[in-house]
Design an enzyme around this catalytic site. Structure first.
Site, mmCIF file in Angstrom:
data_model
loop_
_atom_site.group_PDB
_atom_site.id
_atom_site.type_symbol
_atom_site.label_atom_id
_atom_site.label_comp_id
_atom_site.label_asym_id
_atom_site.label_seq_id
_atom_site.Cartn_x
_atom_site.Cartn_y
_atom_site.Cartn_z
ATOM 1 C CG HIS A 254 10.999 47.516 -23.622
ATOM 2 N ND1 HIS A 254 10.711 46.515 -22.724
ATOM 3 C CD2 HIS A 254 12.015 48.226 -23.078
ATOM 4 C CE1 HIS A 254 11.503 46.635 -21.690
ATOM 5 N NE2 HIS A 254 12.306 47.661 -21.873
ATOM 6 C CG ASP B 26 17.824 53.601 -24.185
ATOM 7 O OD1 ASP B 26 18.169 54.199 -23.156
ATOM 8 O OD2 ASP B 26 17.974 52.386 -24.352
HETATM 9 N N1 CMC Z 1 13.196 48.988 -35.479
HETATM 10 C C1 CMC Z 1 12.723 48.209 -36.490
HETATM 11 N N2 CMC Z 1 12.202 46.972 -36.278
HETATM 12 C C2 CMC Z 1 12.160 46.533 -35.020
HETATM 13 C C3 CMC Z 1 12.629 47.291 -33.943
HETATM 14 C C4 CMC Z 1 13.164 48.562 -34.222
HETATM 15 N N3 CMC Z 1 13.637 49.336 -33.240
HETATM 16 N N4 CMC Z 1 12.479 46.601 -32.787
HETATM 17 C C5 CMC Z 1 11.926 45.431 -33.130
HETATM 18 N N5 CMC Z 1 11.722 45.392 -34.481
HETATM 19 C C6 CMC Z 1 11.075 44.310 -35.239
HETATM 20 C C7 CMC Z 1 12.037 43.157 -35.461
HETATM 21 O O1 CMC Z 1 12.751 43.291 -36.671
HETATM 22 C C8 CMC Z 1 11.081 41.990 -35.463
HETATM 23 O O2 CMC Z 1 10.423 41.987 -36.718
HETATM 24 P P1 CMC Z 1 9.986 40.581 -37.402
HETATM 25 O O3 CMC Z 1 8.942 40.016 -36.487
HETATM 26 O O4 CMC Z 1 9.479 40.962 -38.739
HETATM 27 O O5 CMC Z 1 11.222 39.731 -37.450
HETATM 28 C C9 CMC Z 1 10.023 42.378 -34.431
HETATM 29 O O6 CMC Z 1 10.018 43.805 -34.419
HETATM 30 C C10 CMC Z 1 10.307 41.846 -33.029
HETATM 31 O O7 CMC Z 1 11.633 42.249 -32.677
HETATM 32 P P2 CMC Z 1 12.594 41.435 -31.725
HETATM 33 O O8 CMC Z 1 13.981 41.927 -31.903
HETATM 34 O O9 CMC Z 1 12.341 39.972 -31.904
HETATM 35 O O10 CMC Z 1 11.985 41.844 -30.320
HETATM 36 P P3 CMC Z 1 12.700 41.693 -28.941
HETATM 37 O O11 CMC Z 1 11.652 41.756 -27.918
HETATM 38 O O12 CMC Z 1 13.608 40.520 -28.966
HETATM 39 O O13 CMC Z 1 13.651 42.993 -28.910
HETATM 40 C C11 CMC Z 1 14.526 45.127 -28.556
HETATM 41 C C12 CMC Z 1 13.439 44.115 -28.153
HETATM 42 C C13 CMC Z 1 14.517 46.305 -27.594
HETATM 43 C C14 CMC Z 1 15.918 44.480 -28.483
HETATM 44 C C15 CMC Z 1 14.243 45.635 -30.020
HETATM 45 O O14 CMC Z 1 12.966 46.236 -30.077
HETATM 46 C C16 CMC Z 1 15.314 46.594 -30.522
HETATM 47 O O15 CMC Z 1 16.344 46.152 -31.033
HETATM 48 N N6 CMC Z 1 15.091 47.947 -30.384
HETATM 49 C C17 CMC Z 1 16.109 48.908 -30.766
HETATM 50 C C18 CMC Z 1 17.185 48.974 -29.686
HETATM 51 C C19 CMC Z 1 16.692 49.699 -28.437
HETATM 52 O O16 CMC Z 1 16.075 50.748 -28.525
HETATM 53 N N7 CMC Z 1 17.024 49.144 -27.253
HETATM 54 C C20 CMC Z 1 16.681 49.743 -25.960
HETATM 55 C C21 CMC Z 1 15.665 48.935 -25.215
HETATM 56 S S1 CMC Z 1 14.929 49.791 -23.811
HETATM 57 C C22 CMC Z 1 16.191 50.145 -22.705
HETATM 58 C C23 CMC Z 1 17.029 48.966 -22.332
HETATM 59 O O17 CMC Z 1 16.551 47.864 -22.095
HETATM 60 O O18 CMC Z 1 18.219 49.153 -22.205
#
Ligand code: CMC
Length: 427
Positions: A306, A363
């Site tokens: 998140h 989720d």
């Molecule tokens: N599985 C594997 N790796 C992950 C995941 C995941 N679910 N989430 C983040 N990472 C890794 C990502 O690859 C990155 O690694 P590195 O630093 O080596 O490049 C690191 O963690 C940081 O990730 P980010 O994408 O830069 O983080 P963010 O804050 O921009 O993204 C997020 C947050 C929710 C988009 C992301 O965690 C994600 O894609 N999660 C899966 C989708 C999900 O469950 N979304 C629902 C969010 S909660 C409800 C809502 O808001 O609707």
């Protein structure tokens, strides 16, 4: 004395005010920065940018705290209904018994859709995604209420707010009914909000429909848990789009599309598809977690991570408990819940997830519970939208109350410098 931060550029020092919120969050106020220094700030994806002051929702991502108007989400989920939380978010206080009665009555009064609007559903293919259908229908609603579209007229706004909350369940149910080829039922205004929704979704004109109170109660809790989450992608969309002074239907329609994406609300559908794929392909939870960690594999562990929470999402805790309770009460076992719990355990012990502070988000378990309650998989995200609707509305109302100017970020241009257009034969 008011605190300031100091910025030194080209030998000159500028004092920038520091703003402190009621929970002691601090921000450097840069609203005059460009005027005074000629500089802008660069913050792609707004990871460090506060876009407004807001009195609606407080999140402490490190501690896993979520409060609406000061009330903890766990307390609201335990003691209030969705319509009470909607009232709280939009009006600032929980309703008294009289206000709640008025609020329920007023919403009930607006549940029907115009007969001409109902024909719009028939224009979509049977397998149309409900998010596409609902964003289109919500935008189309504006055309049926042309005299209630002025964002600056409180009575017009109040009418539109009631219509949105009242009609959204009808829209979701009709999108589903259209996909099945079943007739649309008229709302039954003697029923409570969620009961009416369940009847519209799953009832038919041929026989009476009994609402299962366990299912209705679980859906109500899920709606409460999704009701607001401060400046997330779809809510920021409402604020940005709303700042152009478009009517509220246009802003909410835009938010539905923002929510649809897999990194946002669309994740709840993707979680269940992930769990089903693991079950169907005979993968072990460990094998899938390894795939999610592999940089050369595009899979992510959906429902994990998140932007704001670096701790267990408090909503996920409530939903996990609710999922177990509901499955027990309904007397069903869920292979998918078992896989989800195993994935969670493996990820929470794995250095990749621990070091990045990735925890289950709202989720992760919501799909398991929606599935057990009989909600079709491609309607999961639109259920999220139904829950988030009061939050979007509250932010739209606050935006206008605060008379915020049109949202318009700047950029650092990195393209070619000025050059003449060459004639066609020289390109
Ligand atoms: N599985 C594997 N790796 C992950 C995941 C995941 N679910 N989430 C983040 N990472 C890794 C990502 O690859 C990155 O690694 P590195 O630093 O080596 O490049 C690191 O963690 C940081 O990730 P980010 O994408 O830069 O983080 P963010 O804050 O921009 O993204 C997020 C947050 C929710 C988009 C992301 O965690 C994600 O894609 N999660 C899966 C989708 C999900 O469950 N979304 C629902 C969010 S909660 C409800 C809502 O808001 O609707």
């Amino acid at each position: 004395m008011d605190e300031t931060a100091r910025l030194e550029v080209d030998g000159k020092t500028y004092e920038l005010p520091i703003v402190t919120g009621t929970e002691n969050e601090r921000a450097v106020d840069i609203s005059n920065l460009r005027g005074e220094t000629g500089l802008i700030t660069l913050d792609p994806a707004y990871k460090n940018t506060g876009s407004c002051r807001s009195a609606i929702t407080f999140i402490d991502g490190d501690e896993g705290i979520l409060r609406h108007r000061g009330y903890a989400i766990e307390d609201l989920a335990d003691k209030t209904s969705f319509l009470e939380v909607a009232f709280l978010l939009i009006n600032g206080e929980l309703p008294s018994a009289d206000q709640l009665e008025w609020w329920r009555q007023s919403i009930r009064y607006h549940t029907m859709l115009h007969e001409d609007l109902k024909r719009l559903f028939g224009a979509f293919p049977k397998d149309a995604h409900p998010m596409a259908v609902s964003s289109s229908v919500i935008a189309a609603l504006s055309t049926f209420y042309p005299r209630d579209l002025d964002p600056h007229e409180p009575i017009e706004v109040a009418n539109s707010v009631l219509r949105l909350i009242a009609k959204f369940p009808t829209v979701v149910a009709y999108a589903y009914k259209h996909s099945l080829g079943q007739p649309f039922l008229y709302p039954d205004n003697s029923l409570r909000y969620v009961h009416n929704f369940l009847r519209l979704m799953f009832g038919t004109p041929c026989e009476p429909f009994e609402v299962d109170p366990v299912v209705a109660d679980a859906i109500d809790t899920l709606l409460v848990l999704h009701a607001d989450h401060e400046q997330n992608c779809s809510t920021s969309t409402v604020r940005l789009v709303g700042s152009s002074h478009v009517n509220i239907f246009g802003a909410i329609s835009a938010a539905i599309n923002a929510l649809w994406g897999s990194r946002h609300g669309g994740a709840n559908q993707e979680v269940i598809e992930m769990l089903e794929a693991i079950a169907n392909e005979g993968l072990t939870a460990r094998q899938f977690v390894d795939r999610a960690k592999d940089r050369d594999d595009t899979s992510r562990l959906m429902g994990f991570g998140h932007r704001v929470y670096r701790n267990y999402d408090p909503r996920a805790k409530v939903i996990k408990k609710k999922a177990e309770d509901v499955l027990n009460k309904l007397g069903v076992t869920s292979k998918l819940l078992e896989i989800a719990m195993e994935l969670e355990q493996i990820a929470l012990d794995d250095d990749y997830f621990v070091s990045r502070r990735l925890f289950p988000n709202v989720d992760f378990y919501s799909g398991v519970i929606y599935k057990a309650l009989g909600i079709p998989v491609n309607s999961f995200t639109v259920m999220f939208a139904m829950g988030r609707l009061p939050g979007w509305i509250a932010h739209w109302v606050e935006l206008h109350k605060d008379r915020q100017a049109i949202g318009r970020p700047r950029q650092i241009y990195v393209g070619p410098q000025a050059r003449p257009v060459p004639p066609l034969d020289q390109r």
